[in-house]
Design a protein around this motif. Structure first.
Motif: not given
Lengths: 160, 115
Positions: A49-51, A53-55, B35, B64, B67-68, B71, B74, B89-90, B93, B100
């Protein structure tokens, strides 16, 4: 509001932007595999669940919205931030669906591998859509006031 | 080596497919659901099932869940950095990635992995 599928947005995306997403997605999958191999399945599972590609996604959304505004000779900085924030809000709701995906897969996979993937995807889709729909309904019912600038910004467009 | 090439291509293709679908969907808040699409998970779990069997994949899918949850937190932090603190945005994130990591590993430390 109706959910629409439109191919016109694809024209805004350049070929290298698809390449970036492909590369980041591939690297995230390789990273998840490497971490699982070196640190064990428990730590490896976190990275499913790694973000990753979110960046890239949020930056692309921000850039596209800013460029749209700048074509009309207006500053699109704030507009871009708002669009990226909406994307993040959607991802927060989608993560509830991701929890459902993982739980359904965990429960079903000892019985049937194919059924586990189907159940997980169905759980993800249903829970994500219901979470999104509930949020919209709750916002409508509560009549939460929005700032005038935000209302002006989304009026006549499908940003909300 | 072949395994990692397969991982790269499979992961890249699934992520790209969800990204294209996300670009085509309106409104944006709905498209944002993608996303958090299980793109990396689909590729990794499929390979884990083939390589190690269903028990291994079940254990991975248990953590997982942590992790979710991370997310979700995050994404909320990214949203606040963009709207309240007016970050681009960059940086938003990238900075939020610390959240996270902290939540994912915190949950793993607190609740442990699958038996």
């Amino acid at each position: 509001m109706l959910i629409k599928l439109s191919s016109s947005a694809l024209k805004q995306t350049r070929w290298y932007e698809y390449g970036i997403r492909f590369a980041l997605g591939g690297l995230a999958t390789v990273l998840a595999g490497l971490i699982g191999a070196y640190f064990g399945r428990s730590v490896g599972g976190l990275f499913l669940a790694l973000p990753a590609i979110f960046c890239a996604s949020a930056t692309l959304v921000e850039n596209h919205e800013r460029q749209t505004k700048e074509k009309a000779c207006l500053s699109g900085r704030r507009r871009g931030q708002q669009a990226a924030a909406l994307d993040a809000a959607g991802a927060a709701l989608g993560s509830i669906g991701l929890v459902a995906f993982a739980a359904a897969f965990h429960i079903v996979v000892p019985t049937s591998i194919a059924a586990a993937f189907v159940a997980a995807m169905v759980a993800w889709a249903i829970v994500s859509v219901v979470a999104w729909w509930l949020r919209r309904k709750l916002r409508t019912v509560s009549g939460r006031p929005q700032s005038e600038s935000w209302r002006r910004s989304v009026r006549g467009r499908s940003l909300s | 080596m072949t395994e990692y090439v397969v991982r790269f291509i499979t992961g890249g293709l699934i992520v790209s497919a969800f990204a294209v679908l996300g670009d085509m969907l309106k409104p944006k808040s709905f498209a944002g659901l993608l996303g958090a699409a299980p793109s990396v998970a689909l590729a990794t779990l499929a390979i884990a099932v083939v390589q190690h069997g269903p028990q291994y994949a079940a254990a991975e899918s248990w953590t997982m869940i942590y992790g979710a949850i991370a997310l979700g937190c995050y994404s909320v932090v990214v949203c606040h950095l963009l709207m309240r603190f007016r970050f681009a945005a960059l940086p938003a994130t990238i900075i939020s990635f610390a959240v996270w990591l902290a939540i994912a590993f915190g949950l793993l430390a607190g609740f442990g992995g699958a038996a």
